[in-house]
Motif scaffolding. Structure first.
Motif, mmCIF file in Angstrom:
data_model
loop_
_atom_site.group_PDB
_atom_site.id
_atom_site.type_symbol
_atom_site.label_atom_id
_atom_site.label_comp_id
_atom_site.label_asym_id
_atom_site.label_seq_id
_atom_site.Cartn_x
_atom_site.Cartn_y
_atom_site.Cartn_z
ATOM 1 N N SER A 219 0.816 -1.223 0.000
ATOM 2 C CA SER A 219 0.000 0.000 0.000
ATOM 3 C C SER A 219 0.842 1.262 0.000
ATOM 4 O O SER A 219 0.350 2.344 -0.318
ATOM 5 C CB SER A 219 -0.920 0.004 1.228
ATOM 6 N N GLY A 220 2.128 1.140 0.379
ATOM 7 C CA GLY A 220 2.985 2.317 0.491
ATOM 8 C C GLY A 220 2.862 3.023 1.823
ATOM 9 O O GLY A 220 3.445 4.086 2.029
ATOM 10 N N SER A 221 2.140 2.425 2.776
ATOM 11 C CA SER A 221 1.893 3.091 4.064
ATOM 12 C C SER A 221 3.174 3.290 4.869
ATOM 13 O O SER A 221 3.332 4.318 5.540
ATOM 14 C CB SER A 221 0.878 2.288 4.884
ATOM 15 N N THR A 222 4.103 2.330 4.816
ATOM 16 C CA THR A 222 5.360 2.477 5.560
ATOM 17 C C THR A 222 6.179 3.633 5.004
ATOM 18 O O THR A 222 6.735 4.442 5.761
ATOM 19 C CB THR A 222 6.172 1.180 5.500
ATOM 20 N N ALA A 223 6.260 3.732 3.684
ATOM 21 C CA ALA A 223 7.009 4.821 3.056
ATOM 22 C C ALA A 223 6.384 6.170 3.376
ATOM 23 O O ALA A 223 7.089 7.143 3.677
ATOM 24 C CB ALA A 223 7.069 4.616 1.550
ATOM 25 N N ILE A 224 5.063 6.250 3.338
ATOM 26 C CA ILE A 224 4.376 7.505 3.652
ATOM 27 C C ILE A 224 4.624 7.895 5.101
ATOM 28 O O ILE A 224 4.849 9.072 5.415
ATOM 29 C CB ILE A 224 2.871 7.379 3.362
ATOM 30 N N ALA A 225 4.599 6.911 5.998
ATOM 31 C CA ALA A 225 4.882 7.188 7.406
ATOM 32 C C ALA A 225 6.307 7.700 7.583
ATOM 33 O O ALA A 225 6.575 8.591 8.395
ATOM 34 C CB ALA A 225 4.661 5.930 8.242
ATOM 35 N N GLY A 226 7.252 7.140 6.817
ATOM 36 C CA GLY A 226 8.637 7.614 6.865
ATOM 37 C C GLY A 226 8.758 9.037 6.352
ATOM 38 O O GLY A 226 9.490 9.852 6.914
ATOM 39 N N PHE A 227 8.043 9.327 5.298
ATOM 40 C CA PHE A 227 8.027 10.686 4.728
ATOM 41 C C PHE A 227 7.531 11.697 5.758
ATOM 42 O O PHE A 227 8.113 12.776 5.933
ATOM 43 C CB PHE A 227 7.127 10.687 3.493
ATOM 44 N N GLU A 228 6.476 11.351 6.466
ATOM 45 C CA GLU A 228 5.925 12.255 7.480
ATOM 46 C C GLU A 228 6.868 12.394 8.672
ATOM 47 O O GLU A 228 7.077 13.493 9.196
ATOM 48 C CB GLU A 228 4.557 11.750 7.949
ATOM 49 N N ALA A 229 7.455 11.269 9.105
ATOM 50 C CA ALA A 229 8.347 11.305 10.269
ATOM 51 C C ALA A 229 9.601 12.124 9.996
ATOM 52 O O ALA A 229 10.149 12.772 10.905
ATOM 53 C CB ALA A 229 8.736 9.882 10.677
ATOM 54 N N LEU A 230 10.050 12.127 8.751
ATOM 55 C CA LEU A 230 11.247 12.884 8.381
ATOM 56 C C LEU A 230 10.917 14.328 7.980
ATOM 57 O O LEU A 230 11.740 15.016 7.377
ATOM 58 C CB LEU A 230 11.974 12.182 7.230
ATOM 59 N N LYS A 231 9.706 14.757 8.309
ATOM 60 C CA LYS A 231 9.255 16.137 8.106
ATOM 61 C C LYS A 231 9.189 16.511 6.620
ATOM 62 O O LYS A 231 9.589 17.594 6.209
ATOM 63 C CB LYS A 231 10.157 17.119 8.866
ATOM 64 N N ARG A 232 8.711 15.568 5.841
ATOM 65 C CA ARG A 232 8.436 15.797 4.433
ATOM 66 C C ARG A 232 9.623 16.384 3.653
ATOM 67 O O ARG A 232 9.578 17.543 3.228
ATOM 68 C CB ARG A 232 7.218 16.709 4.291
ATOM 69 N N PRO A 233 10.664 15.603 3.467
ATOM 70 C CA PRO A 233 11.810 16.103 2.687
ATOM 71 C C PRO A 233 11.383 16.471 1.265
ATOM 72 O O PRO A 233 10.469 15.875 0.698
ATOM 73 C CB PRO A 233 12.785 14.915 2.680
ATOM 74 N N ARG A 234 12.059 17.454 0.698
ATOM 75 C CA ARG A 234 11.690 17.959 -0.628
ATOM 76 C C ARG A 234 11.854 16.901 -1.706
ATOM 77 O O ARG A 234 11.115 16.871 -2.685
ATOM 78 C CB ARG A 234 12.529 19.203 -0.964
ATOM 79 N N TYR A 235 12.863 16.057 -1.565
ATOM 80 C CA TYR A 235 13.101 14.986 -2.532
ATOM 81 C C TYR A 235 12.961 13.662 -1.803
ATOM 82 O O TYR A 235 13.700 13.380 -0.861
ATOM 83 C CB TYR A 235 14.495 15.125 -3.138
ATOM 84 N N PHE A 236 11.988 12.848 -2.225
ATOM 85 C CA PHE A 236 11.710 11.593 -1.527
ATOM 86 C C PHE A 236 11.308 10.537 -2.553
ATOM 87 O O PHE A 236 10.259 10.645 -3.193
ATOM 88 C CB PHE A 236 10.587 11.788 -0.511
ATOM 89 N N LYS A 237 12.175 9.545 -2.759
ATOM 90 C CA LYS A 237 11.902 8.459 -3.693
ATOM 91 C C LYS A 237 11.944 7.140 -2.925
ATOM 92 O O LYS A 237 12.693 6.981 -1.956
ATOM 93 C CB LYS A 237 12.915 8.418 -4.832
ATOM 94 N N VAL A 238 11.149 6.184 -3.393
ATOM 95 C CA VAL A 238 11.057 4.881 -2.733
ATOM 96 C C VAL A 238 11.646 3.805 -3.638
ATOM 97 O O VAL A 238 11.297 3.719 -4.823
ATOM 98 C CB VAL A 238 9.594 4.536 -2.397
ATOM 99 N N LEU A 239 12.544 2.996 -3.083
ATOM 100 C CA LEU A 239 13.140 1.872 -3.791
ATOM 101 C C LEU A 239 12.785 0.600 -3.042
ATOM 102 O O LEU A 239 12.854 0.561 -1.817
ATOM 103 C CB LEU A 239 14.663 2.002 -3.870
ATOM 104 N N ALA A 240 12.388 -0.431 -3.780
ATOM 105 C CA ALA A 240 11.974 -1.680 -3.133
ATOM 106 C C ALA A 240 12.419 -2.885 -3.950
ATOM 107 O O ALA A 240 12.560 -2.804 -5.172
ATOM 108 C CB ALA A 240 10.461 -1.711 -2.947
ATOM 109 N N LEU A 241 12.637 -3.977 -3.255
ATOM 110 C CA LEU A 241 12.952 -5.222 -3.932
ATOM 111 C C LEU A 241 11.759 -5.671 -4.776
ATOM 112 O O LEU A 241 11.919 -6.093 -5.917
ATOM 113 C CB LEU A 241 13.311 -6.304 -2.909
ATOM 114 N N ALA A 242 10.548 -5.559 -4.221
ATOM 115 C CA ALA A 242 9.362 -6.004 -4.937
ATOM 116 C C ALA A 242 8.165 -5.128 -4.607
ATOM 117 O O ALA A 242 8.059 -4.592 -3.500
ATOM 118 C CB ALA A 242 9.051 -7.459 -4.592
ATOM 119 N N TYR A 243 7.294 -4.993 -5.586
ATOM 120 C CA TYR A 243 6.003 -4.336 -5.387
ATOM 121 C C TYR A 243 4.917 -5.400 -5.481
ATOM 122 O O TYR A 243 4.831 -6.131 -6.470
ATOM 123 C CB TYR A 243 5.772 -3.252 -6.439
#
Length: 218
Positions: free
Chosen positions: A176-200
């Motif tokens: 769902s991307g919920s973990t990545a979104i939570a990380g984005f919020e916890a890191l105070k919404r960095p201007r550049y934020f990309k997600v890399l994963a082994l599998a979707y």
């Protein structure tokens, strides 16, 4: 000189410290890595699609990575993921002050989760610093079994008050991307934020509705 180890797929001996032989690595990369996925305002690059066709191979890789027992495999896959990401973003301007941030372990204890070794491989290949900036605010258990609403309640907290301006967030599997979104919020919404994963793994395969969609052509 390192002693040869069996390939995690075909069991043929691999030299030079590799965990996957050349033939199996070539077959792995033939599975069309995903480059243009978007959830919300975030972009996701994944090495593999976890669907019925790739079910066995992805499960096998995750099992091999479990508990950090095959850290060299995680780093090798992380380097492949970094190569895949660079190829996609080659024509785009990539910020200089990027930090590789692994998703925090699902359990308390040493930082030896899947994402750690993947992130280490990404960091080594791209020559970028890796920083463990996040931790989970509660024990998640098996996140795949949680309803979508419950996943959204799960929070990540930052381990520092310093907020990076550019982040490559690395996780093993994204649904769902919920973990990545939570990380984005916890890191105070960095201007550049990309997600890399082994599998979707699309939520559609788990009985849900997909929130990650192909990137609109530019």
């Amino acid at each position: 000189m390192k002693l040869p180890k069996p390939c995690v797929f075909c069991c043929k001996l691999c030299w030079h410290g590799f965990a996957i032989c050349k033939i199996c690595r070539s077959e792995l990369l033939k599975r069309k890595p995903l480059r243009k996925l978007r959830f919300g305002s975030h972009e996701l690059a994944a090495l593999m699609l976890w669907n019925t066709k790739n079910e066995n191979i992805v499960r096998h890789l995750i099992y091999q990575l479990k508990g950090g027992a095959r850290g060299n495999l995680g780093e090798e896959l992380g380097r492949l993921l970094a190569d895949h990401w660079v190829q996609f973003y080659l024509r785009q301007q990539i910020p200089k002050n990027l930090v590789v941030v692994p998703a925090p372990p699902r359990r308390n204890g040493p930082f030896n989760d899947h994402a750690y070794f993947l992130a280490k491989g990404v960091s080594d290949r791209l020559q970028l610093p890796m920083c463990q900036l996040l931790e989970r605010s509660c024990e998640l258990g098996n996140q795949r079994s949680l309803p979508k609403k419950e996943r959204k309640k799960r929070k990540l907290v930052a381990l520092t008050s310093i907020s990076p301006t550019g982040v490559l967030f690395v996780d093993d599997v994204v649904t769902s991307g919920s973990t990545a979104i939570a990380g984005f919020e916890a890191l105070k919404r960095p201007r550049y934020f990309k997600v890399l994963a082994l599998a979707y793994r699309p939520l559609l395969l788990l009985g849900g509705s997909s929130v990650i969609k192909p990137h609109a052509p530019s």
